[in-house]
Design an enzyme around this catalytic site. Structure first.
Site, PDB file in Angstrom:
ATOM      1  N   GLY A 105       0.823  -1.206   0.000  1.00  0.00           N
ATOM      2  CA  GLY A 105       0.000   0.000   0.000  1.00  0.00           C
ATOM      3  C   GLY A 105       0.855   1.253   0.000  1.00  0.00           C
ATOM      4  N   ASP A 106       0.583   2.127   0.974  1.00  0.00           N
ATOM      5  CA  ASP A 106       1.320   3.392   1.068  1.00  0.00           C
ATOM      6  C   ASP A 106       2.313   3.378   2.225  1.00  0.00           C
ATOM      7  OD1 ASP A 106      -0.742   3.289   2.942  1.00  0.00           O
ATOM      8  OD2 ASP A 106      -0.963   5.462   3.022  1.00  0.00           O
ATOM      9  N   GLU A 107       2.749   2.201   2.623  1.00  0.00           N
ATOM     10  CA  GLU A 107       3.669   2.079   3.758  1.00  0.00           C
ATOM     11  C   GLU A 107       5.045   1.608   3.295  1.00  0.00           C
ATOM     12  OE1 GLU A 107       3.011   0.629   8.181  1.00  0.00           O
ATOM     13  OE2 GLU A 107       3.282  -1.088   6.856  1.00  0.00           O
TER      14      GLU A 107
END
Length: 203
Positions: A105-107
């Site tokens: 994801g956005d991690e």
């Protein structure tokens, strides 16, 4: 040995060499995230564990703030551009001596070696750099929260435990005016009930 036999051996050797090169490239590709070019979770974990043998290592977690809102407002192409830019900026900041991976994801996660004790200043600067607009998505305005912890502060803990501490520091950063936070030495920054649910952590 006759000439045909030598030619066959040479051809087989050349074919095996090409196959080895092809397999190596495929393996490297499999270890890289296709969007950002960063290491995938498993590849990052292997390299991060090696770096953690150094007591000067620092574990960092980064998470794009309001990423779902970016996708909903500006579209997935803008979201992808933001992720790619974030990855490139993280990789540049960490340099060749460290490692950066996309956990999903956005991690993102990173391990860097802070030999001169300037990690706090470097990460504060990085936080401001990560908040800059992306060239090919100039209308997107967001920030990236960073949480970090020094290996030397918790010498007996493994990568999984250090990532949990960095994760809790990152969660505290999301609630703070400045989106960069260091894990406390004597306690975790967020209680168990304060952590975001459903987060999978590297073993």
């Amino acid at each position: 040995m006759n000439t045909p036999a030598l030619s066959l051996i040479a051809a087989l050797s050349a074919a095996w060499g090409l196959h080895t090169v092809w397999m190596s490239r495929r393996l490297r590709t499999a270890r890289r995230d296709p969007l950002t070019g960063l290491w995938t979770r498993d590849a990052f974990t292997r390299q991060a564990r090696r770096l953690l043998r150094n007591r000067h290592a620092v574990v960092v977690l980064a998470d794009v703030d309001r990423f779902k809102q970016v996708n909903d407002t500006h579209g997935h192409a803008a979201g992808d551009a933001l992720l790619a830019a974030t990855a490139a900026r993280l990789a540049h900041a960490v340099g060749r001596s460290g490692v950066v991976g996309r956990l999903g994801g956005d991690e993102f996660a990173a391990v860097l070696v802070d030999r001169d004790g300037t990690a706090a200043d470097q990460l504060a600067i990085l936080g401001r750099i990560l908040a800059r607009p992306v060239d090919n998505a100039p209308d997107v305005h967001t920030s990236v929260s960073l949480g970090w912890v020094r290996r030397a502060d918790h010498p007996d803990e493994d990568l999984s435990a250090l990532l949990r501490r960095a994760d809790e520091a990152m969660y505290a950063a999301k609630r703070a005016p400045v989106p960069v936070h260091r894990a406390a030495l004597d306690r975790l920054l967020a209680s168990v009930t304060g952590r975001r649910p459903g987060r999978r952590r590297t073993a």
